[in-house]
Enzyme design. Structure first.
Site, PDB file in Angstrom:
ATOM      1  N   HIS A 112       9.128  18.954  10.064  1.00  0.00           N
ATOM      2  CA  HIS A 112       9.818  17.776   9.543  1.00  0.00           C
ATOM      3  C   HIS A 112       9.064  16.497   9.918  1.00  0.00           C
ATOM      4  O   HIS A 112       9.237  15.449   9.282  1.00  0.00           O
ATOM      5  CB  HIS A 112      11.237  17.723  10.117  1.00  0.00           C
ATOM      6  CG  HIS A 112      12.194  16.905   9.305  1.00  0.00           C
ATOM      7  ND1 HIS A 112      11.802  15.868   8.488  1.00  0.00           N
ATOM      8  CD2 HIS A 112      13.546  16.964   9.187  1.00  0.00           C
ATOM      9  CE1 HIS A 112      12.864  15.331   7.904  1.00  0.00           C
ATOM     10  NE2 HIS A 112      13.930  15.968   8.312  1.00  0.00           N
ATOM     11  N   ASP A 157       8.749  31.795  -7.533  1.00  0.00           N
ATOM     12  CA  ASP A 157       8.153  32.965  -8.179  1.00  0.00           C
ATOM     13  C   ASP A 157       6.634  32.869  -8.055  1.00  0.00           C
ATOM     14  O   ASP A 157       5.976  32.156  -8.815  1.00  0.00           O
ATOM     15  CB  ASP A 157       8.584  33.034  -9.645  1.00  0.00           C
ATOM     16  CG  ASP A 157       8.031  34.266 -10.354  1.00  0.00           C
ATOM     17  OD1 ASP A 157       7.287  35.052  -9.711  1.00  0.00           O
ATOM     18  OD2 ASP A 157       8.336  34.431 -11.547  1.00  0.00           O
TER      19      ASP A 157
END
Length: 433
Positions: free
Chosen positions: A157, A370
Site C-alpha cells: 500500500h 483472466d
C-alpha cells in the site's frame, strides 16, 4: 485444515532492465502517509483444460517480468519514506505452492477465511517494509489436489492504492494474454509527486488498529435486481433520485451493523463510517501510487440510519469533501490528509462511536482476472486485521456487487441472520459442481 508446501521461490525482475532515467522515483505525500500493509487479492480457477501448471507458471513469470518494466517502482526498494531506489532492484517474490486439499473446501465454506492458503503465510495486510520482507510485490501460484489453481497477489500500500493495484493487475493480465503478439504497452504514469508534492519530514502515522481482534469474514452478493430494489426504496422515500449502488449497499450494511450493536447493548450507540474516495479524476486515470482520501458520516441518533437518511448523509459527506479539496494548495492538502489520519486514530481510541470502514474496488476490473486459462470462479480478498470492514468488488456479472465483510466472531453470528441482510443479499458459497 488445509496445508501447503512451497515447491519453489523465485525473484522476478523487470525485463528488459530499467533504464537509468527511471532509477529514482519520488514518493508523493499521499505515499508517505500511506500505511505499509500488503494489499491482497486472490483469484480461484477450476482446473484449466488447455494449460498445464508448468505452462501457467511460465506465463505468469514471463508476463510479470515484462509488466514490472513498465511498473518499475514496484520492483525497487523504498528509502527513508522519501523515494524508491530502482538502482537497487529487488524484484517481485514469486512462490509456487502445492495446496493439500480440494478447492471445494474453500468455495463451499460459508466463511471466507480459508482463502489465506493461497498467500504466503501471514503475508496479507502485514508490514511490507519489515525486515523479513524485501519485495513490494509478492505473488503465489497455488495448485490444489483437484487440479484447480489459485493466484494470490500482494502489493504494498506504500506505493499503490486499490486503484493502482488493480491497474497493475489488469496490465499484467493483458501482458499475459498478449505474450505471443508482443504488442501490448502499458502506460502507467508515476507522477503522483506532481499532484501531491512530498514533504520533508513526514510525521509518523498513528496505528489505528487497537490490538489483535478475533475476526472472521464472509462474502455476500447484492444482485442487480436487489440493488434496484434498494435504490427504489431510497428514491421513493426521499428527494434522492439516483443513488449509487455503493451508497445503497453501504447504507444497508451499516444499518445491519447498528442492529447487531443494539442487540448487544440494548441501546443505540453513535456510529462513524469512513469511506475511501478515489481522486481519479480529477487526478489523471493513469497516475499510479496513492491518490485517495477519506470522507466520513456520523449517525448520532437512530433515525439517521434509515436507508434514505443515510444515503443522503453519504452524498453530503462526499460533496463536502470535494468542496474542501477543490481550493486547497498542495501544502494544505498535505496537512488535511495528515490531520484526517490522526483524527481517525484519536476517535478510535476514545470508543465513543461504533466505527465502520468501507473500500470499493468496483469498476476497477478486479472481477476480470483472466490470464488466458479462463475466468475465475471467485475473486476475493483476505479478512482485514480490524473489525467492521466492508470491501466492495464487482461480482462476476459486472453488474452486481460482492462485499467482503469482516467482523468479530460474535458479531458475525448476529449479523449473518439479520433479516434485512438476507432480504437483499445472499452468501457467496459455491462448489465446483
Amino acid at each position: 485444515m488445509a496445508s501447503s508446501t512451497i515447491l519453489s521461490r523465485k525473484i522476478i525482475k523487470p525485463s528488459p532492465s530499467i533504464p537509468s532515467s527511471h532509477r529514482h522515483y519520488n514518493l508523493s505525500f499521499r505515499d508517505q502517509t500511506a500505511n505499509t500493509a500488503y494489499l491482497p487479492i486472490a483469484a480461484l480457477y477450476s482446473k484449466p483444460e488447455n494449460h498445464t501448471i508448468t505452462q501457467i507458471s511460465n506465463i505468469l513469470e514471463n508476463s510479470l517480468s515484462k509488466t514490472l518494466f513498465f511498473y518499475y517502482p514496484l520492483a525497487g526498494r523504498i528509502k527513508d519514506n522519501k523515494y524508491v531506489d530502482c538502482n537497487d532492484i529487488v524484484g517481485a517474490e514469486y512462490f509456487n505452492v502445492r495446496v493439500n486439499c480440494q478447492m471445494s473446501e474453500i468455495l463451499t465454506n460459508p466463511y471466507n477465511d480459508g482463502i489465506e492458503i493461497v498467500f504466503p503465510q501471514n503475508l496479507p495486510w502485514s508490514d511490507s517494509l519489515s525486515k523479513e520482507r524485501s519485495s513490494l510485490v509478492v505473488v503465489q501460484l497455488s495448485h490444489f489436489d483437484c487440479g484447480g489453481v489459485g493466484v494470490g497477489i500482494c502489493v504494498s500500500h506504500k506505493i499503490a492504492d486499490g486503484y493502482s493495484a488493480c491497474k497493475f493487475l489488469s496490465d499484467w493480465i493483458s501482458m499475459a494474454r498478449d505474450h505471443h503478439e508482443l504488442n501490448f504497452q502499458p502506460s502507467p504514469q508515476f507522477d503522483g509527486a506532481l499532484f501531491f508534492p512530498p514533504i520533508d519530514n513526514p510525521p509518523p502515522m498513528p496505528n489505528g488498529v487497537p490490538g489483535p481482534q478475533r475476526c472472521v469474514s464472509r462474502m455476500y452478493n447484492f444482485s442487480l435486481s436487489s440493488l434496484f430494489k434498494l435504490k427504489d426504496i431510497v428514491s421513493t422515500n426521499s428527494q434522492i433520485k439516483n443513488p449509487s449502488r455503493i451508497e445503497v449497499a453501504t447504507s444497508l450494511l451499516h444499518k445491519c451493523g447498528v442492529d447487531v450493536s443494539m442487540t448487544k447493548l440494548g441501546v443505540f450507540k453513535p456510529t462513524m463510517l469512513f469511506h475511501v474516495m478515489n481522486l481519479r479524476p480529477p487526478i489523471p486515470l493513469n497516475t499510479m501510487g496513492n491518490a485517495n482520501c477519506h470522507f466520513s458520516t456520523i449517525a448520532m441518533t437512530e433515525n439517521k440510519i434509515s436507508l434514505p437518511n443515510y444515503v443522503g448523509e453519504l452524498q453530503k459527506a462526499k460533496q463536502q469533501l470535494r468542496y474542501e479539496l477543490k481550493d486547497m494548495n498542495t501544502d494544505q492538502l498535505a496537512t488535511h490528509a495528515i490531520e484526517r489520519i490522526k483524527e481517525i486514530a484519536n476517535i478510535m481510541k476514545q470508543d465513543a462511536f461504533d466505527m465502520y470502514f468501507c473500500t470499493s474496488l468496483c469498476t476497477f476490473g478486479s472481477h476480470k482476472i483472466d490470464f488466458g486459462w479462463g475466468t475465475p470462479i471467485r475473486v476475493t480478498q483476505v479478512k482485514q486485521p480490524m473489525k467492521n470492514q466492508f470491501i466492495f468488488m464487482d461480482d462476476p456479472s459486472g453488474e452486481g456487487i460482492n462485499v467482503l465483510i469482516t467482523l468479530t466472531e460474535a458479531d458475525m453470528l448476529l449479523f449473518q441472520n439479520n433479516k434485512d441482510l438476507l432480504e437483499f443479499a445472499s452468501p457467496v458459497v459455491q462448489s465446483l459442481e
